[in-house]
Design an enzyme around this catalytic site. Structure first.
Site, PDB file in Angstrom:
ATOM      1  N   GLY A  18       4.927 -28.033  31.502  1.00  0.00           N
ATOM      2  CA  GLY A  18       4.942 -26.802  30.725  1.00  0.00           C
ATOM      3  C   GLY A  18       4.843 -27.174  29.255  1.00  0.00           C
ATOM      4  N   CYS A  19       4.384 -26.276  28.396  1.00  0.00           N
ATOM      5  CA  CYS A  19       4.063 -26.727  27.050  1.00  0.00           C
ATOM      6  C   CYS A  19       3.879 -25.602  26.056  1.00  0.00           C
ATOM      7  CB  CYS A  19       2.745 -27.489  27.057  1.00  0.00           C
ATOM      8  SG  CYS A  19       2.676 -28.735  28.313  1.00  0.00           S
ATOM      9  N   GLY A  20       3.660 -26.037  24.803  1.00  0.00           N
ATOM     10  CA  GLY A  20       3.206 -25.134  23.764  1.00  0.00           C
ATOM     11  C   GLY A  20       1.864 -25.637  23.261  1.00  0.00           C
TER      12      GLY A  20
END
Lengths: 366, 158, 508, 429, 244
Positions: A18-20
Site C-alpha cells: 500500500g502506498c502514497g
C-alpha cells in the site's frame, strides 16, 4: 538479516504494498527542481512505513539526452564487474559513474549505485522498436541472470531513484533537489509481508516508463502470465512491474493511446458497454475487452505512469484507491491526497477527482 | 360476486403414475391430516376426490374441473351440489344429498364418487377447502397437476 | 454349481410402522423391485434388482423406505474386493465386456481436493458480490493478440479494422456437456437446453442431432460433429451457436459409441437421421481424420459450410500427450478446445476403459494452458475443461488453472434427479434421464428440470462470485489462468510444477 | 290489469331456469311466475324420498328461499293459469289477467290415468304420484288409515320410485307392470333382472305382464284391484297409479299454439308465436338421437330448455341443440344410469356390447360405431363420460374394445377428444 | 474563541490542542492553514462546540464524532464523517470518497461535489437519523448498502450526471432524494425511483432550507425543481440466494 538475503527473499515472491503517490508535470517541458515532489510525497507520511520510497525525474540528464541511462544497484563489487562486462559487450559506454548520494544515517543497508550512459553498439533502424527491445532485453537479462545486480532505471534523459527508507531520507540520499526535470513522480511505500528491498521500491521503470502505484492487484497471476506470453520476464514480482510492462506492451508495442490503455486496464463494465448507444463504439469496446481480458487489472489501484512525453494518472474501475488531480497554468499535479498538492500549489486553477478507470492524461506540448 | 376461480390443470405427459395425489387427498380430508394416522389409525379412510386413470405408459389423475357451467350443479335436485359464491368452487353438501345420481350421470369427466350403501355422493374434489392449497397439487412429485387461476396462470404454494 | 445369483448391492429397508401400503414404490420402480401381494396385503422387495437409484425412497410419502448398501460381504481382502469378485462372476456368466455408466468411480487422486483458494485480507479489499458489480461474462472463441483499428471515426470513436473471430457469449463460464438425445431423454435435453437459454450459457447436443422440439433453444446450442455424423446436415450446422468436433470423451478415450437399435425410437430416428430400430454406431475414430492435418480439413470444412460466423471447436479426452495434441488442434484452426478428463461421464462405456484410461482434468488443463502459453497461442483458442466438476469450487480452480469455461454433465444430471447409480446403460433410468422408455421419460417434467438446472447454474455462479469477491476480483477474466490464487496442499513438487502452483504456506 | 315483462307459467325446474336465463341477459325486466301449487319450489323427483321419509319438506327446494327476491321475480302461488290470450298477450289466472311481453309455458306433465273399471267410485285410497301434494296425500292417508300394504300400477320410473318410498315406510308393496321388465323404456331384461332381485330382497312384490283392469271399493275406499289378463285380485287399501305423465297442453291448445304430443318449439324454444315459449315436460323439443322433435320428460332437459328459453326471451341468443333421454335412479340400493336407446330394434343396424358381473351390468348400444345408448347398473361412477360421448356423437371405433373395460376412463378417449373436452386450461395432452 | 495555526503541524499535535481547548471550556475553535491533517475532531463527544477549519483537512475528518459542529472552508479528503454518531459537518467545498461511511447520526452538508461510495452503509438507530445533503453531484456507489437515514442530492451545478452508477446498490433502508431524478444513472438492483409524497417534501424542505442558509442559496430556487425518491423495494433482496 543481510541485505542480500532480503533481496533474494523479496525477489523470490510477489510483493504487494500500500502506498502514497504523487506526480508533477510541466506540460511545456520547462524543467524545475525536485523540491516540490519531495515536499509533496513527504507530506503523506501516513501512507508509507519507511520501507521504500523513490522518485522518477524526466529531463534530468539534458547533456546525455540521446543516451540510454541505466541506474544499477549492486550487492557487491563482483556483481558490478560481471554486469559491466556484459554491458560493454552490448553497448558503447558514453559515461559511467556512481550515482551522487549523501550520507543519511538512517539508511542502514546501502547497495552500490552506479549510472551508465550508453549507446547501442550497432544502430537500429530509426522507427523500428528493435532498439527498445534490445535495451529491455539487456535490462531483463541483467535482472534475471546476474546475481546481486539490479537495473532499476533504463530510459533516456530520465532517472529513477529509489531505496529502502522514508521519502525524506531517500530524497536526501539521492539529492533529489539537485535535479531539474519537467516530470516528477514519487512514491511512498507501505509494503506488507517484507522489510523491503531497494530494488523493490517504486517507481518501477523500464525504458522511459516509470510507474508509481498504490494498491494491490488481485489479477497479478494472470497479468503476469499474459505478459510472459508476450515475452516479458517478471523478475521483481511486484504489481508495479506488471503494470509497467502492460504499459510498454500496450503503449509502445501495440501503439494504443492512454485512453485505450485505460479502457483495457480498468475496463468498463459489461453493463456500461451495453449502455453505449453508438453501436460501432459498443462493438469496439466489447472487442477491446475480449481481446485484452487478461490485461484487465483487478483489485484496487491508483497509479501515476510517466514516460518522456506524458504523465498519466489512473484508478481502478471501481475506484478503490484515492487519486486527486489539479492544474495550475502549465503545471499538472496528481497525488493520493489533495493536501499533498495544496502543499506545493496553494491556489490551483482547478482541482478534481478523476473518475474511476478514466485516465488523467497530461501530454508534453509540441 | 367476487370469485377467483382456481382450477387444477392436468399435464398428462408428466404423470408418473405414483398415485401420491390420492394419498395426499385422502390425508388432507382425514381427521388427523397425518398420513400414517390416516391410514393406520382406527377411523375410516376417506375416499379420495381424485380419479386416477392409467393405460399403458400414460396415466393421469383427474378431479372435479369446477366447470363454469357445471351440469352437476345446474341439475342437482336438492341443491347439495352447489357453487361456493366466494370461491367459485363446486362443492357438495352431504347432508342435503339424497343420492339421485343426477350429477354422476351428467359429469362428463366422471369424477363424482358415490357411496352406494349411504346413497350419497361420497367424495368430490373441493380444492382442499380446509387447506390453503390443494394437497394433490402440492405433493405431485412431477408437477403433473398444477393449480391455475382463471387466466391460466400458475399459482404456487406460498 | 459355479452359478451365483447376481449380487445384491443394495437393500430396500421398509419400516413397517411407517408404511401405509400406498404402493407408490411398487408403481414407480422400473426394475420391479417392489411388489404388492393382493391376497395378503403385504409388500415385498426383491433386492437383487435394485440399482440403488433411490427413486422409491424419494417418492415414499412416509419415509418408510431406506436404500442401504447390502452388507453381505466377501472375506476381507485388499486385492480381491467384492467388487472385483462379482465382476468376474458376472463376466463368467456370459463372457461379455462389463458395461458401466457415469464417470470413473475409482479413487484416483482428485487434485481439486488438494488445491485451496486465496482471499483478500487488508492489503486489498474483498468485494461483496451481491451489491457490487461482479462479472462472469465469458467469451468462447479465437481472440487476436492485439486490436487493429483505424483512427477516430466520424463520431470520434474507433473503427475496428476487422471483426474479431466469432465468439459465443456466456453469462457464466459454465456450460452443459455434450449429452445426446438417445443417451438421455428428450425431456432431459429440453430441461438442460431451456436452463442454458434462460441463464445465458450453452448446452450441447452430443452426437444425437437436434430434435425439432429443441429448435427454440438453438441460439445457445453447441452441436457436435462426431464420428457417426448423426443428424449432421447443413440445417443442423446453421442453427448452432458453435460447432464441436468430437474426437474423444473422458470416460472412454479411444472408444466409439453404440446406441442399440431397440433404443432408436421413431423420434431418435428422425433426429439422428437413421432408420428406426437400427443400431446407431459411432466409430472409434472419425474415418476422415487419421492425422492432424485431416482434422484441419474438417475444421475448415465446417467453417466453410457455416460461413466463418460460428466458433468451431474440438473435443478430446485428456490423455498423456494432451498438451501437444491441444497445441496441434489450436494450430489446426480450432477456435476452442474441449478437454475432457478421466472423470468425465458417459451413458455407457466398458468399465475397464472408463476406470483406467486418461488423466485427471486438473493436470490436463494446467498442462494445456501452460503449453499454449509457452507457444504463444493461448489467445488463439478458448479452453473448455470437462470431466467431473462437482462443485463451484472445482470450477473456480479449473479456471484459475487456465480454463476459460467448463462443461458440467454429471452435476447437471444430478440437478435433474440423477443419483449416480451408474446404470445408465440399462436404459431403465428411474429418473427419466438416461432412458427412452415413455413410461420413464415422462417422469422428468422439463419445466421442473429446467428450473432445477437453472438453479444449479445460478447457485454455482453465485458461489463463484462469492469466491471471486473474496479474492478481490470482480471479473472472471482476472481469475482465468491466475494460478497465484491457488495453493496446493499435500502435493509433491512434481505435481505442483505440473499444476503451476505454489504450495500452501508459500506467500506471493 | 297487471303488467309484467316476462310471465312464466309453472314454477318447477323449467320456470326457475328460465328466470336465471332471463337474468343472464336482462338484469331488470319484471318477471312474474304463476304456479298452481302452494309451495315456492321443490324438486318433483324428490317426492318419493319425501314419501319414504328420507327427507323433510325443507330439503326439497332446489333453489334457496331467497331465489325469487334476489332475481326480482314475483311468484303467484296457488294461481292456476286458466287461459292464454295469445294475440292480446295476456294470461288469466286466479280470475285476474296478467299482461306480458314474453311468455313461457312450463306447465309440465300431467299424470296419465288409464280408464279402469270402478275408478270413479273409489274416492279414497287411489292416488297418482307426480306432485308434492300427491305425496302428502298418500302420507296422510297411510297415517290416518294405518295402511300396511299397497299396489303400485306401473314399473316405470315413477312407479318404482313410489314403490321405493312406500317400502321405506314399511308398506308391503306390489308393483304391477304390463311389460316383461321394469323400467321398460330404459332397461333391458338383464338389467331389470338384477333390480328385481334387489326388490325381492326388500320384499317388494312384482307382477309383470299384467295390468289393473278394475278397482274394487267399498264405501268409496279401495279394497283391492283386479289384474288383467290374469284376473287375480290383490287386496289393498292403497292403490297408486304411476304409469307416466303426458304433457299438460290443454291451455296452450286452447290458445291456438301449435302442438304435437307436446307444444312444438324451435331450437330457441319458441312456439309458433314468437313471444311465447315453452319448455320442460310440456314441450316437444329436439331429440338429438332421433333427429326429430319429441317430448323428453326429464329434469336436465327441462333445466336446459328453461334456461335457453329465458335467454332468448330476454333478447339474448341461445340454442337448444337437442338432448336425449337419460335417467339416473337408485332402486332398492341399485344405482342405475341409462342413456338414449337401450333396447334397439332388431333391425341389424345396431351392435350391442354388454358385460354382466356380480351386481353390475353394462350395456352399450352402437350404431355405425356411434353410441346410441347405454346402461350402467351397479357401477355408475364414470358413466357421465358417456353423456359427453353420446352428445358429441363421437365415433368410438378407435377405442371400441375398451368400452366395456372395467377401468374405462378419459384416458381411453383419443387425445384430441380430451383436448376438445376442456376448453382453455384443464387437461394438457 | 480560540485560533490555531496548523501550518506544518502534525495531526497529533493539532488534535491535542483541540481537545485541550475543549477541556478548558472553549466552545469555538478556528483552525488556519489546515493541510492534510487527519482525524480532526476524531471521537470528540461534546455538544455546543463549533470548530472551523480553513484549508484542506486530511482523511477521516470527524471520525466517530459525537456532538460537535465542524465547518470546513475548503475541500475535504476521503472518509469525512466516518462513523459519525452525532453532530454536524458543513463543507464549503467538495468531498472525496467515502463521505459519511457508516454514519449513524448527525448531519453532513456539502456545498460542492462528493466522491465515490458516499453514504455507504449509513444506518439509522433509535433516535439517530443520519443525513447527508450534497449540493453538487456524486460519483458511483452513492448510498451503497445504505440501511437508514437520508441523502439529499441537489445537483445544483448540472455540469455532470447527478450521480454515478450503481446508485443505491445493496441499499436496504433509508432514502436518497435526487433533485430532477437520477437520469442516466445505473441504479442498484435493489432500488427503484418513486415520486415524492408530502412527507418527503417536508423533509426535503427542512434540509434544503438549512443548506441554503449555510451556503447562501435561495431555498425556493432549490425546491422549484421536482425531487425523486430512490428507495429499496425490499428489505431482504438476497433472501433467496442461500440454501440451507
Amino acid at each position: 538479516m543481510e541485505y542480500g538475503q532480503l533481496k533474494e527473499r523479496e525477489r523470490s515472491g510477489r510483493v504487494p504494498s500500500g502506498c502514497g503517490v504523487s506526480g508533477i508535470m510541466n506540460r511545456t517541458g520547462k524543467v524545475f527542481s525536485g523540491d516540490g515532489i519531495l515536499a509533496s510525497i513527504c507530506s503523506m507520511t501516513e501512507r508509507g512505513n519507511g520501507l521504500g520510497s523513490g522518485y522518477a525525474g524526466y529531463g534530468i540528464y539534458p547533456e546525455y539526452a540521446d543516451n540510454w541511462c541505466f541506474h544499477i544497484m549492486y550487492d557487491e563489487r563482483k556483481a558490478r564487474e560481471l554486469v559491466e562486462e556484459y554491458i560493454e559487450s552490448r553497448f558503447e559506454v558514453v559515461n559511467e559513474e556512481p550515482i551522487p548520494t549523501r550520507k543519511v544515517d538512517a539508511l542502514k543497508y546501502v547497495p552500490l549505485l552506479f549510472r551508465y550512459f550508453l549507446n547501442v553498439k550497432n544502430g537500429f533502424a530509426p522507427e523500428s522498436a528493435a532498439e527498445e527491445d534490445y535495451v529491455i532485453k539487456t535490462a531483463m537479462d541483467i535482472n534475471r541472470n546476474f546475481k546481486g545486480a539490479c537495473v532499476f532505471s533504463s530510459g533516456k534523459n530520465m532517472g529513477i531513484f529509489k531505496g529502502v527508507g522514508n521519502p525524506g531520507e531517500i530524497g536526501e540520499f539521492y539529492r533529489i533537489e539537485d535535479y531539474k526535470g519537467y516530470i516528477w513522480t514519487a512514491h511512498n511505500r507501505f509494503p506488507t509481508n517484507t522489510v523491503g528491498w531497494w530494488g523493490g521500491a517504486h517507481p518501477f521503470g523500464i525504458l522511459d516508463w516509470s510507474v508509481v502505484h498504490n494498491g494491490e492487484i488481485s489479477s497479478y497471476g494472470i497479468n503476469r502470465r499474459y505478459l510472459e506470453n508476450a515475452g516479458y520476464y517478471c523478475t521483481f514480482f511486484t504489481d508495479t512491474e506488471v503494470i509497467t510492462y502492460l504499459f510498454d506492451l500496450l503503449g509502445r508495442k501495440h501503439k494504443l493511446d492512454f485512453e485505450l490503455i485505460g479502457k483495457i486496464l480498468a475496463a468498463p463494465f459489461w453493463s456500461e458497454i451495453e449502455r453505449e448507444k453508438d453501436e460501432r463504439n459498443r462493438e469496439f469496446l466489447k472487442t477491446l475487452r475480449i481481446i485484452y481480458s487478461s490485461a484487465l487489472i483487478n483489485g484496487p489501484f491508483a497509479i501515476i505512469v510517466a514516460n518522456s512525453t506524458a504523465m498519466v494518472g489512473l484508478n481502478d474501475r471501481i475506484k478503490l484507491r484515492p487519486l486527486v488531480a489539479a492544474e495550475k497554468g502549465e503545471f499538472i499535479y496528481l497525488a493520493s491526497e489533495e493536501s499533498a498538492i495544496r502543499l506545493i500549489c496553494e491556489n490551483p486553477d482547478n482541482v478534481w477527482m478523476p473518475d474511476a478507470g478514466q485516465p488523467v492524461i497530461a501530454k508534453l506540448k509540441g | 360476486m367476487e370469485r377467483k376461480a382456481k382450477k387444477i390443470v392436468i399435464k398428462e405427459n408428466y404423470c408418473i403414475g405414483c398415485r401420491l395425489c390420492e394419498v395426499y387427498c385422502i390425508t388432507q380430508h382425514s381427521k388427523s391430516k397425518d398420513i400414517i394416522k390416516t391410514y393406520k389409525g382406527k377411523g375410516p379412510v376417506p375416499v379420495s376426490g381424485i380419479c386416477f386413470e392409467e393405460k399403458g405408459s400414460v396415466s393421469f389423475a383427474i378431479q372435479c374441473r369446477h366447470c363454469d357451467d357445471a351440469p352437476c350443479v345446474e341439475n342437482c335436485l336438492t341443491g347439495a351440489m352447489y357453487r361456493d359464491k366466494e370461491t367459485g368452487r363446486v362443492l357438495h353438501n352431504r347432508e342435503k344429498c339424497v343420492g339421485c345420481w343426477m350429477c354422476v350421470m351428467l359429469c362428463p369427466f366422471g369424477v363424482i364418487k358415490i357411496d352406494r350403501a349411504e346413497k350419497k355422493v361420497v367424495s368430490k374434489c373441493d380444492l382442499c377447502i380446509d387447506g390453503a392449497f390443494p394437497a394433490c397439487v402440492e405433493h405431485c412429485p412431477n408437477e403433473a397437476i398444477c393449480l391455475v387461476d382463471e387466466d391460466g396462470k400458475k399459482i404456487e404454494k406460498t | 454349481m459355479a452359478r451365483a445369483k447376481s449380487a445384491c448391492e443394495f437393500v430396500a429397508e421398509r419400516d413397517e410402522s411407517r408404511c401405509v401400503k400406498c404402493q407408490a414404490c411398487v408403481r414407480v420402480c422400473a426394475n420391479d423391485v417392489h411388489s404388492y401381494d393382493g391376497d395378503t396385503g403385504a409388500l415385498f422387495s426383491d433386492y437383487s434388482k435394485c440399482a440403488g437409484c433411490h427413486f422409491c425412497e424419494d417418492i415414499c410419502p412416509t419415509g418408510a423406505l431406506t436404500i442401504r448398501r447390502n452388507l453381505s460381504d466377501t472375506r476381507e481382502n485388499a486385492n480381491w474386493t467384492k467388487d472385483y469378485i462379482y465382476k468376474i462372476i458376472r463376466q463368467s456368466e456370459n463372457g461379455g465386456v462389463l458395461l458401466t455408466g457415469m464417470g470413473n468411480d475409482r479413487p484416483y487422486r482428485n487434485y481439486f481436493e488438494h488445491i485451496v483458494l486465496n482471499a483478500s485480507q487488508v492489503t486489498n479489499p474483498s468485494i461483496d458480490p451481491l451489491r457490487e458489480p461482479m462479472e462472469l461474462k465469458t467469451f468462447i472463441g479465437r481472440k487476436p493478440d492485439r486490436i487493429e483499428f483505424s483512427g477516430a471515426g466520424k463520431s470520434g470513436g474507433h473503427v475496428l479494422k476487422q471483426k474479431i473471430p466469432p465468439q459465443i457469449e456466456l453469462e457464466s463460464p459454465i456450460m452443459f456437456s455434450a449429452m445426446s438425445f438417445g443417451s438421455i431423454s428428450l425431456n432431459a435435453c429440453k430441461s438442460l437446453a431451456k436452463a442454458a437459454c434462460d441463464f445465458g450459457v450453452c448446452w450441447n447436443t452430443g452426437e444425437g442431432g437436434l430434435h425439432s422440439e429443441l429448435y427454440p433453444y438453438s441460439d445457445r446450442v453447441i452441436v457436435q460433429i462426431a464420428s457417426g455424423r448423426f443428424g449432421v446436415n447443413p440445417d443442423y450446422l446453421q442453427r448452432a451457436a458453435a460447432l464441436e468436433i468430437k474426437v474423444g470423451q473422458g470416460a472412454k478415450p479411444g472408444i466409439g459409441g453404440h446406441l442399440p437399435g431397440e433404443k432408436v425410437s421413431e423420434e431418435i430416428s428422425i433426429t439422428r437421421m437413421i432408420p428406426a430400430g437400427t443400431d446407431a454406431l459411432s466409430p472409434a475414430p472419425h474415418h476422415d481424420i487419421y492425422s492432424i492435418e485431416d482434422l484441419r480439413q474438417l475444421i475448415f470444412a465446417l467453417k466453410e459450410a457455416t460461413g466463418y460466423v460460428k466458433p468451431v471447436g474440438v473435443k478430446i479426452a485428456a490423455v498423456h500427450n494432451v498438451a501437444p495434441i491441444a497445441s496441434g488442434i489450436v494450430r489446426a484452426g480450432a477456435d476452442f478446445i474441449t478437454v475432457d478428463g478421466i472423470r468425465g461421464g458417459t451413458g455407457a462405456a466398458p468399465a475397464a476403459i472408463r476406470d483406467n484410461v486418461g488423466i485427471p482434468i486438473e493436470l490436463a488443463v494446467a498442462a494445456v494452458d501452460q503449453r499454449l502459453r509457452e507457444e504463444g497461442i493461448r489467445n488463439q483458442a478458448s479452453l473448455i475443461a470437462a470431466g467431473g466438476f462437482r462443485t463451484s469450487a472445482d470450477i473456480v480452480k479449473a479456471i484459475a488453472l487456465g480454463a476459460d469455461a467448463v462443461y458440467i454433465g454429471t452435476s447437471a444430471l444430478i440437478s435433474l434427479g440423477c443419483h449416480v447409480c451408474q446404470k445408465c446403460y440399462t436404459g431403465k433410468c428411474n429418473w427419466g434421464i438416461a432412458t427412452q422408455d415413455p413410461y420413464l421419460t415422462r417422469r422428468l417434467n422439463p419445466e421442473i428440470g429446467a428450473r432445477r438446472a437453472y438453479n444449479l447454474l445460478r447457485a454455482w455462479s453465485l458461489e463463484i462470485k462469492e469466491m471471486l469477491g473474496g479474492m478481490g476480483i470482480n471479473a472472471v477474466e482476472s481469475l482465468r489462468g491466475n494460478r497465484e490464487q491457488l495453493r496446493g496442499v499435500g502435493l509433491s513438487e512434481l505435481e505442483l510444477k505440473i499444476l503451476g502452483i505454489k504450495h500452501a504456506g508459500e506467500s506471493w | 290489469m297487471k303488467k309484467t315483462k316476462y310471465l312464466i307459467i309453472g314454477n318447477s325446474v323449467s320456470g326457475v331456469n328460465c328466470v336465471e336465463g332471463i337474468r343472464q341477459v336482462d338484469k331488470k325486466g319484471k318477471i312474474s311466475i304463476v304456479s298452481d301449487e302452494g309451495v315456492y319450489n321443490y324438486s318433483r323427483p324428490l317426492i318419493s324420498y319425501y314419501l319414504g321419509g328420507r327427507i323433510e319438506k325443507s330439503g326439497m327446494p332446489f333453489r334457496d328461499e331467497g331465489f325469487y327476491g334476489e332475481n326480482g321475480a314475483e311468484l303467484f302461488l296457488n294461481a292456476r293459469a286458466e287461459k292464454i290470450d295469445a294475440l292480446k298477450k295476456n294470461v288469466t289466472a286466479n280470475g285476474g289477467a296478467i299482461e306480458f311481453e314474453k311468455l313461457l309455458i312450463a306447465t309440465g306433465g300431467r299424470p296419465f290415468v288409464p280408464r279402469i273399471e270402478g275408478i270413479d267410485s273409489a274416492k279414497e285410497g287411489v292416488f297418482t304420484f307426480t306432485k308434492l301434494s300427491d305425496a302428502e296425500a298418500i302420507i296422510k292417508y297411510i297415517e290416518n288409515e294405518s295402511i300396511k300394504n299397497a299396489v303400485v300400477l306401473g314399473g316405470g320410473l315413477i312407479g318404482l320410485k313410489c314403490a321405493e318410498g312406500l317400502i321405506e315406510r314399511s308398506i308391503k308393496t306390489v308393483i304391477v307392470e304390463l311389460a316383461d321388465r321394469l323400467l321398460p323404456n330404459t332397461l333391458d331384461k338383464t338389467a331389470s333382472g338384477i333390480i328385481e332381485e334387489a326388490l325381492e330382497k326388500k320384499e317388494c312384490g312384482l307382477i309383470k305382464e299384467e295390468t289393473v283392469s278394475a278397482i274394487e271399493s267399498r264405501g268409496g275406499r279401495v279394497e283391492g284391484v283386479r289384474l288383467k289378463p290374469g284376473g287375480k285380485t290383490l287386496k289393498t287399501n292403497l292403490f297408486v297409479i304411476a304409469i307416466g305423465v303426458s304433457p299438460d297442453i290443454d291451455i296452450a291448445k286452447a290458445a291456438g299454439i301449435k302442438h304435437g304430443r307436446g307444444i312444438t318449439v324451435d331450437s330457441r324454444m319458441r312456439t309458433n308465436f314468437e313471444y311465447i315459449y315453452a319448455a320442460g315436460d310440456v314441450a316437444e323439443g329436439r331429440d338429438s338421437l332421433l333427429g326429430s322433435n319429441a317430448v323428453i320428460a326429464i329434469w336436465p332437459v327441462a333445466a336446459m330448455q328453461g334456461r335457453v328459453a329465458g335467454i332468448n326471451m330476454a333478447g339474448g341468443s341461445a340454442v337448444y341443440d337437442g338432448m336425449f333421454p337419460m335417467n339416473a335412479v337408485d332402486i332398492a340400493g341399485v344405482p342405475v344410469v341409462s342413456f338414449g336407446i337401450t333396447n334397439p330394434p332388431d333391425t341389424g343396424e345396431y351392435e350391442v356390447l354388454e358385460k354382466k358381473g356380480d351386481g353390475f351390468y353394462k350395456k352399450i348400444v352402437l350404431k355405425n360405431n356411434i353410441i346410441s345408448g347405454c346402461i350402467f347398473l351397479g357401477k355408475i361412477e364414470r358413466s357421465g363420460i358417456f353423456s359427453g360421448i353420446i352428445r358429441d356423437r363421437m365415433d368410438v371405433t378407435s377405442f371400441k374394445k375398451e368400452l366395456l373395460s372395467e377401468d374405462f376412463g378419459l384416458l381411453v378417449l383419443p387425445k384430441e377428444y380430451r383436448k376438445h373436452m376442456v376448453v382453455g386450461e384443464g387437461i394438457e395432452v | 474563541m480560540m485560533k490555531i495555526n496548523a501550518e506544518g503541524m502534525h495531526y497529533r499535535v493539532l488534535n491535542e490542542k483541540i481537545r485541550g481547548a475543549l477541556e478548558s471550556g472553549l466552545t469555538d475553535i478556528s483552525i488556519e492553514g489546515v493541510c492534510g491533517q487527519r482525524y480532526i475532531g476524531a471521537g470528540l463527544k461534546k455538544n455546543g462546540v463549533c470548530i472551523t477549519a480553513n484549508g484542506i483537512p486530511g482523511n477521516d475528518l470527524g471520525v466517530f464524532m459525537d456532538g460537535p459542529e465542524i465547518t470546513v472552508h475548503g475541500n475535504v479528503q476521503d472518509g469525512a464523517g466516518n462513523t459519525l454518531n452525532s453532530g454536524r459537518i458543513i463543507i464549503h467545498g467538495s468531498s472525496g470518497d467515502l463521505l459519511g461511511h457508516s454514519m449513524r447520526g448527525g448531519e453532513i452538508f456539502v456545498k460542492g461535489d462528493v466522491g465515490y461510495r458516499v453514504g455507504i452503509h449509513m444506518k439509522e438507530y433509535k433516535d439517530f437519523y443520519p443525513v447527508i445533503v450534497i449540493g453538487g453531484s456524486a460519483r458511483s456507489f452513492l448510498g451503497e448498502y445504505m440501511a437508514g437515514g437520508m441523502i439529499i442530492l441537489l445537483g445544483l451545478k448540472k455540469d455532470r450526471r447527478i450521480a454515478g452508477d450503481f446508485l443505491g446498490t445493496g441499499m436496504h433502508g433509508g432514502a436518497i432524494y435526487a433533485r430532477g431524478g437520477p437520469d442516466g444513472c445505473q441504479l442498484g438492483k435493489e432500488v427503484k425511483v418513486f415520486k415524492v409524497d408530502g412527507n418527503d417534501k417536508e423533509k426535503i424542505r427542512k434540509y434544503a432550507e438549512r443548506f441554503a442558509e449555510y451556503f447562501g442559496y435561495a431555498s425556493e430556487e432549490i425546491l422549484k425543481e421536482e425531487f425523486f425518491k430512490i428507495v429499496p423495494i425490499t428489505h431482504r433482496p438476497y433472501g433467496k440466494i442461500y440454501t440451507y
